[in-house]
Motif scaffolding. Structure first.
Motif, short mmCIF file in Angstrom:
data_model
loop_
_atom_site.label_atom_id
_atom_site.label_comp_id
_atom_site.label_asym_id
_atom_site.label_seq_id
_atom_site.Cartn_x
_atom_site.Cartn_y
_atom_site.Cartn_z
N LEU A 203 0.82 -1.21 0.00
CA LEU A 203 0.00 0.00 0.00
C LEU A 203 0.86 1.27 0.00
O LEU A 203 0.59 2.22 -0.74
CB LEU A 203 -0.92 0.01 1.22
CG LEU A 203 -2.08 -0.99 1.24
CD1 LEU A 203 -2.69 -1.04 2.63
CD2 LEU A 203 -3.13 -0.61 0.20
N GLU A 204 1.88 1.27 0.82
CA GLU A 204 2.74 2.45 0.95
C GLU A 204 3.44 2.77 -0.36
O GLU A 204 3.63 3.94 -0.72
CB GLU A 204 3.78 2.22 2.05
CG GLU A 204 4.62 3.43 2.39
CD GLU A 204 3.79 4.60 2.94
OE1 GLU A 204 4.10 5.74 2.59
OE2 GLU A 204 2.84 4.35 3.72
N ASN A 205 3.83 1.74 -1.11
CA ASN A 205 4.62 1.95 -2.32
C ASN A 205 3.78 2.12 -3.58
O ASN A 205 4.34 2.30 -4.66
CB ASN A 205 5.59 0.77 -2.51
CG ASN A 205 6.66 0.74 -1.44
OD1 ASN A 205 7.08 1.78 -0.95
ND2 ASN A 205 7.11 -0.44 -1.07
N ASP A 206 2.46 2.07 -3.47
CA ASP A 206 1.60 2.19 -4.64
C ASP A 206 0.98 3.58 -4.69
O ASP A 206 -0.03 3.86 -4.04
CB ASP A 206 0.51 1.12 -4.64
CG ASP A 206 -0.14 0.94 -5.99
OD1 ASP A 206 -0.54 1.96 -6.59
OD2 ASP A 206 -0.26 -0.20 -6.46
N GLU A 207 1.58 4.47 -5.48
CA GLU A 207 1.08 5.83 -5.56
C GLU A 207 -0.25 5.90 -6.30
O GLU A 207 -1.12 6.72 -5.98
CB GLU A 207 2.11 6.73 -6.26
CG GLU A 207 3.41 6.89 -5.50
CD GLU A 207 3.21 7.54 -4.13
OE1 GLU A 207 2.29 8.40 -4.01
OE2 GLU A 207 3.94 7.21 -3.19
N SER A 208 -0.44 5.04 -7.29
CA SER A 208 -1.65 5.11 -8.12
C SER A 208 -2.90 4.79 -7.34
O SER A 208 -3.98 5.32 -7.64
CB SER A 208 -1.52 4.15 -9.31
OG SER A 208 -0.43 4.49 -10.12
N LEU A 209 -2.79 3.90 -6.35
CA LEU A 209 -3.98 3.51 -5.60
C LEU A 209 -4.57 4.70 -4.87
O LEU A 209 -5.80 4.77 -4.65
CB LEU A 209 -3.63 2.39 -4.63
CG LEU A 209 -4.79 1.68 -3.94
CD1 LEU A 209 -5.73 1.05 -4.96
CD2 LEU A 209 -4.26 0.62 -2.97
N ARG A 210 -3.74 5.65 -4.50
CA ARG A 210 -4.21 6.84 -3.80
C ARG A 210 -5.10 7.72 -4.69
O ARG A 210 -5.79 8.60 -4.20
CB ARG A 210 -3.03 7.66 -3.29
CG ARG A 210 -2.21 6.97 -2.19
CD ARG A 210 -0.93 7.75 -1.93
NE ARG A 210 -0.21 7.32 -0.74
CZ ARG A 210 0.66 6.32 -0.71
NH1 ARG A 210 0.89 5.61 -1.81
NH2 ARG A 210 1.30 6.01 0.41
N ASN A 211 -5.01 7.52 -6.01
CA ASN A 211 -5.81 8.32 -6.93
C ASN A 211 -7.27 7.90 -6.96
O ASN A 211 -8.12 8.64 -7.49
CB ASN A 211 -5.23 8.24 -8.35
CG ASN A 211 -3.85 8.85 -8.44
OD1 ASN A 211 -3.50 9.76 -7.69
ND2 ASN A 211 -3.03 8.33 -9.34
N ASP A 212 -7.56 6.71 -6.45
CA ASP A 212 -8.95 6.27 -6.39
C ASP A 212 -9.54 6.71 -5.06
O ASP A 212 -9.01 6.39 -3.99
CB ASP A 212 -9.02 4.74 -6.51
CG ASP A 212 -10.45 4.23 -6.51
OD1 ASP A 212 -11.05 4.17 -7.58
OD2 ASP A 212 -10.96 3.90 -5.41
N GLU A 213 -10.63 7.45 -5.11
CA GLU A 213 -11.19 8.06 -3.90
C GLU A 213 -11.56 7.02 -2.85
O GLU A 213 -11.24 7.18 -1.66
CB GLU A 213 -12.41 8.90 -4.26
CG GLU A 213 -13.02 9.62 -3.06
CD GLU A 213 -14.21 10.47 -3.43
OE1 GLU A 213 -14.76 11.15 -2.54
OE2 GLU A 213 -14.60 10.45 -4.62
N LEU A 214 -12.22 5.95 -3.26
CA LEU A 214 -12.63 4.93 -2.29
C LEU A 214 -11.42 4.27 -1.65
O LEU A 214 -11.37 4.08 -0.43
CB LEU A 214 -13.49 3.86 -2.97
CG LEU A 214 -14.90 4.23 -3.40
CD1 LEU A 214 -15.60 3.01 -3.97
CD2 LEU A 214 -15.69 4.80 -2.24
N ALA A 215 -10.42 3.91 -2.47
CA ALA A 215 -9.23 3.24 -1.95
C ALA A 215 -8.43 4.17 -1.05
O ALA A 215 -7.92 3.75 -0.01
CB ALA A 215 -8.37 2.73 -3.10
#
Length: 610
Positions: A203-215
């Motif tokens: 989770l910490e290393n995945d910048e793209s996941l932060r772009n999804d509002e729910l995630a």
């Protein structure tokens, strides 16, 4: 003696034996069979990196999966009177919660089971939406999209097949009620599980996941940091979705609010996909049953999946080609393959991947060479391919062969990245043996999360499986690519759920498979060779260093091979790349006393049984 006392004594014995193990759960007695009373086990001890594992001997049954909580769910289901299919369903649904980066109800799977008499195989691979075209991953200028951009988009999401698959196998083979096999995942989603170091790091290393509002709202704090190790994470959205699926059946996922939410999030993405509610509603009507492919190798029969899975064909081509080569004087020494053996393997892999990239795709859309996939495994053809391998010199790159009577008119697909997946191996008290590989493709899939229309925190990740298609529909000569995008088509996969049998008696010997994208082929082949050529137990075979070739440079696992071996391979002309190779192999072997299970030290999986 009480259940808690027994558990505590066993834990003390395990710790005194010199290795860390998670707490035993449930203590569901035989007298309780037929009713699941799921109990959340104590938080497991999880480590990152390479954590040696002992292997597990059992006498009656065994469950192997990628997370101690998912393994425990399968264990408790069998203890409550369930069979291997019931346990598989429980394991997969818990993995949706605790291993969201690798598999779940937003993805697909290949399931294979031996029932003591015959093999049953079911294909729950995702499909391309009806609106998808062969230009899906081309820009307005006809150029292919950057792979990362394609992955993190609505374009990449295939119609999920996992829940439809689980429903079919439960209807055909399940023993416990559907509501009971869903209970472990629902309970854990409602009451929470502790975030492990591996999940936190991903989770910490995945910048793209932060772009999804729910995630972002679910997995990160207000500063955008991943929730810490040990954080009790509840998933009320997933709990409510599964409650509805438990009570109403899978129509609660493929229709109604859940289907509308899935399609809406895909279509609303800044790079939208075309999936509609009609695409989702149609999936459960597909015929998921397929026919396994079985082939002889040495004294064994190896059974796996047909296309769109490429794993079995590639593994058996590699092993079959090597059977035609003069075995090196030393093949295995000091817990690693020899230089001579690795040279043969890596060259055979180039030949197998050359064929894979030209011929293999969804068999509903392409014709196998010569009318049968077995032509690629014909002994005469493999002997001809073996003649291309030189004793002390590496070919730079292999060309596809002609396994049928005529050269295929398909173009050769360029190499593309593949990621993700998880593997489950289970053998129950009756001897039913399951091998299921399951996926959402890349880590956290498309990075699009759905809450199923619940409006609650959490949910599940949607796959990016369509990036397993060729981005370009044609090759440089204008020939169509077999694995190009087409509506309703399933993308090619490297997954390789495998069952091994005694070639003479037909006795079941092992269930094995791995995650790892394209490297699944090499990880699974390595485990088979380790167990049945080098006479290692499942755990020691899994522990072997990883290696592979994809018809280009050869890859060796970081810090696992001596310099002199690397230098010898390079002297033969091999281009060597050293990097981590994070397999997640699980295997269960039949033994004289029951079963022996192994789990990959590179991930957090484990084995439980009695």
């Amino acid at each position: 003696m009480s259940c808690n006392i027994i558990k505590n004594l066993l834990i003390l014995l395990i710790i005194s034996a010199g290795f860390v193990f998670f707490s035993l759960s449930g203590c569901v007695s035989q007298s309780q069979q037929g009713k699941v009373s799921y109990q959340i086990p104590e938080p497991p001890e999880i480590s990152t990196g390479y954590q040696p594992k002992p292997g597990w001997a059992t006498s009656e049954f065994a469950v192997a999966s990628a997370n101690p909580l998912s393994t425990d769910a399968g264990y408790q289901i069998i203890q409550a009177g369930g069979n291997a299919v019931d346990a598989t369903i429980a394991v997969q649904l818990v993995l949706t919660l605790v291993e969201p980066q690798s598999s779940g109800i937003g993805g697909g799977a290949f399931f294979m089971m031996w029932d003591g008499k015959e093999i049953h195989a079911y294909n729950g691979r995702e499909t391309a939406p009806s609106g998808a075209t062969e230009r899906l991953f081309l820009d307005e200028n006809g150029e292919t999209l950057q792979h990362a951009d394609a992955v993190r988009s609505g374009k990449s999401v295939g119609v999920p097949g996992t829940l439809a698959l689980l429903n079919v196998i439960h209807d055909e083979f399940g023993r416990l009620p559907w509501t009971e096999v869903l209970e472990p995942a629902i309970t854990l989603a409602e009451e929470g599980f502790e975030i492990t170091p591996r999940l936190h790091e991903l989770l910490e290393n995945d910048e793209s996941l932060r772009n999804d509002e729910l995630a972002r709202d679910f997995y990160y704090d207000e500063e955008g940091n991943a929730l810490p190790v040990g954080h009790l994470l509840k998933n009320p959205a997933l709990a409510q979705i599964l409650r509805k699926v438990s009570g109403e059946g899978i129509s609660a996922f493929y229709e109604g609010d859940a289907a509308r939410d899935i399609s809406a999030r895909i279509q609303a993405h800044e790079q939208p996909g075309s999936m509609t509610t009609e695409d989702l509603e149609e999936y459960p009507s597909l015929d998921l049953e397929t026919e396994e492919i079985c082939n002889d190798w040495k004294a064994y029969e190896i059974c796996g999946f047909p296309p769109p899975a490429s794993g079995h064909l590639a593994i058996m081509q590699i092993l079959g080609i090597m059977e035609n080569l003069k075995e090196p004087e030393v093949a295995f020494l000091d817990s690693i393959p020899s230089t001579g053996w690795l040279h043969q393997y890596l060259e055979a892999a180039k030949l197998a991947f050359a064929d894979r990239n030209q011929y293999v795709a969804d068999e509903r859309f392409v014709q196998p060479p010569g009318g049968s996939w077995q032509t690629m495994l014909d002994s005469t053809y493999l002997a001809e391919r073996a003649q291309l391998i030189q004793t002390n010199a590496s070919m730079e790159r292999a060309e596809p062969g002609t396994p049928g009577e005529m050269q295929a008119m398909y173009g050769v697909q360029k190499t593309q990245p593949e990621y993700g997946t998880s593997h489950i191996s289970i053998v129950d008290r009756e001897g039913n043996a399951v091998s299921m590989t399951t996926t959402i493709e890349s880590g956290f899939g498309s990075r699009i999360m759905s809450d199923g229309g619940t409006g609650l925190p959490g949910g599940f990740m949607l796959n990016n499986e369509l990036t397993d298609f060729s981005f370009s529909p044609i090759d440089e000569e204008g020939n169509p690519i077999a694995n190009r995008v087409e509506p309703g088509k399933r993308p090619r996969s490297s997954m390789a759920p495998t069952l091994v049998f005694d070639g003479e008696t037909g006795e079941f010997l092992a269930s094995v498979g791995s995650p790892g994208g394209t490297s699944i082929i090499h990880y699974t082949a390595k485990a088979i060779v380790g167990m049945y050529e080098w006479d290692l137990n499942a755990q020691k075979a899994i522990d072997l260093p990883n290696f592979g070739n994809y018809n280009g440079p050869s890859v060796l696992e970081e810090n696992r091979f001596p310099d002199n071996l690397i230098n010898e391979l390079e002297a033969m002309g091999h281009e060597i790349i050293i990097r981590p190779m994070t397999s997640g192999i699980h295997a269960i072997q039949k033994t004289d006393k029951g079963y022996f299970g192994g789990a990959d030290p590179r991930r957090e999986g484990t084995v439980m049984g009695e």
